[in-house]
Design a protein around this motif. Structure first.
Motif: not given
Length: 424
Positions: A21-35, A383-390
């Motif tokens: 998703s184009g908003s994957a990081r924002a939607y995931s709620g995870l910190p930016a440095d997670t990757v 669309d969003i990781l990890p929720s979309g994979l789960e």
């Protein structure tokens, strides 16, 4: 439909940072440095293995970016380093890494992937691509990115060098290669791996890419959004493989599949809408303009999609983007009249098939394409990781197993054995 054969779906998960998703990081709620964290990729690998998926598939981005933590697709960590981490966190999951033939060295790449294959016990595969991004060349001292014909000529020679080095390692002999692109003598320091050597995947959708795939690849990362076009591509590549003395089953066709999953259709659409609300305002229009090679930003969103945008490209050699993505997008957009807004919504920034729906809708779609000659499996693009994979592992995988088209447990130890691909 019922699956009447022992043939099973191949399902890889294509991991692109926080999701597709184009908003994957924002939607995931995870910190930016997670990757930047090895634990993040290990966690995703364990989720995929819990669902008995085939492989963990990584893209690569050899051009530089402003901030690798902030946007979709800005690969932060180097692919084979991530795959080594995933290898240590799993025992069966395959490991597919993308590296360009345009801006790498074949001897170094062959050594790197064969090393990964040994570390993982025979689970590695290389996704061979050419690089069309104009931003990449200057980073490697190349003022102008090579044209498509030059890139694919080098790709053919590059893949041949890697293949010869891997087979030489397996069979125990030297190579002697001397052509206009490469001069290679001797052998790698490594022997063959548990599966012989890594598998080849190919991701180009142009005529040159499909020809390269039919001759050399064990799998193709396809970009098709219409079943009839997927069936045509499927048969074309299989026929090319046969023309090169291979069996049709020695190459697996694996379209990308973007998923937005909800327990009901309304829930899936609400998830999609929430993601769109967090995207930059011009994100999707820019993505579609890039895919088509036509600037849509100056067209009223509620006006009809200009015919020039979906016409045959005047000279494919001059098109700077991915011809495979463009052709797949154009085929979809020619099916009926679209406004610009509808076209943007239909493609949602991606060049791959996209389903917003329930687990049943997604499982039914995968079954239809699998049993009707459109695909041997899919490269899943949550669309969003990890929720979309789960959600896929928890809700879709059980339905695929019930249909009899996906495994309940791993049996083969190596990726080559699982995919039933011979050592040549």
């Amino acid at each position: 439909m019922k699956n009447s054969t022992a043939r099973k779906l191949i399902i890889n998960v294509n991991v692109l940072d926080f999701g597709h998703s184009g908003s994957a990081r924002a939607y995931s709620g995870l910190p930016a440095d997670t990757v930047m964290s090895a634990d993040y990729y290990a966690r995703l690998g364990r989720i995929a293995e819990r669902g008995t998926l085939d492989a963990f598939f990584l893209a690569d981005h050899p051009s530089l970016t402003n901030d690798p933590r902030s946007s979709r697709g800005a690969r932060a960590l180097e692919p084979t380093a991530i795959l080594t981490t995933v290898a240590e966190a799993t025992t069966h999951l395959g490991l597919v890494g993308t590296l360009s033939t345009t801006y790498n060295d074949p001897v170094e790449l062959a050594d790197r992937f064969l090393t990964l294959d040994h570390i993982s016990g025979g689970r590695a595969a290389w996704n061979a691509v050419t690089t069309y991004s104009a931003a990449t060349g200057p980073n490697f001292g190349v003022e102008v990115n090579p044209d498509r014909e030059t890139r694919y000529r080098r790709a053919e020679a590059f893949v041949d060098v890697v293949a010869q080095l891997w087979r030489a390692a397996y069979y125990g002999h030297d190579v002697n290669i001397n052509n206009q692109d490469f001069q290679v003598y001797g052998r790698l320091a490594l022997p063959g791996s548990a599966q012989g050597y890594p598998l080849f995947i190919q991701a180009g959708g142009s005529d040159q890419g499909r020809s390269l795939a039919g001759r050399t690849a064990n799998g193709v990362f396809a970009a098709e959004m219409v079943l009839s076009a997927a069936q045509e591509h499927y048969q074309y590549v299989k026929n090319v493989a046969v023309a090169h003395g291979r069996k049709p089953e020695e190459i697996a066709i694996l379209p990308g599949l973007v998923t937005v999953i909800g327990s009901t259709q309304a829930e899936a659409e609400a998830r999609e809408l929430a993601q769109k609300s967090k995207e930059p305002g011009d994100y999707e229009i820019r993505r579609l303009s890039e895919k088509l090679g036509f600037d849509l930003s100056q067209v009223d969103p509620d006006d009809p999609l200009p015919q020039e945008a979906i016409s045959d490209y005047p000279d494919p050699q001059l098109f700077k983007g991915s011809m495979g993505f463009r052709e797949a997008s154009v085929r979809l957009l020619r099916e009926r009249p679209y406004t610009v807004r509808e076209a943007v919504s239909a493609l949602a920034g991606s060049g791959h098939k996209r389903i917003v729906g329930t687990p049943k809708a997604i499982a039914d779609f995968m079954e239809e394409w699998f049993l009707s000659g459109g695909a041997d499996g899919f490269n899943l693009m949550p669309d969003i990781l990890p929720s979309g994979l789960e959600d896929f592992v928890n809700e879709v995988v059980p339905l695929l197993r019930k249909k009899g088209i996906f495994r309940h447990e791993y049996e083969a130890k190596t990726l080559r054995t699982r995919w039933n691909m011979p050592v040549e």
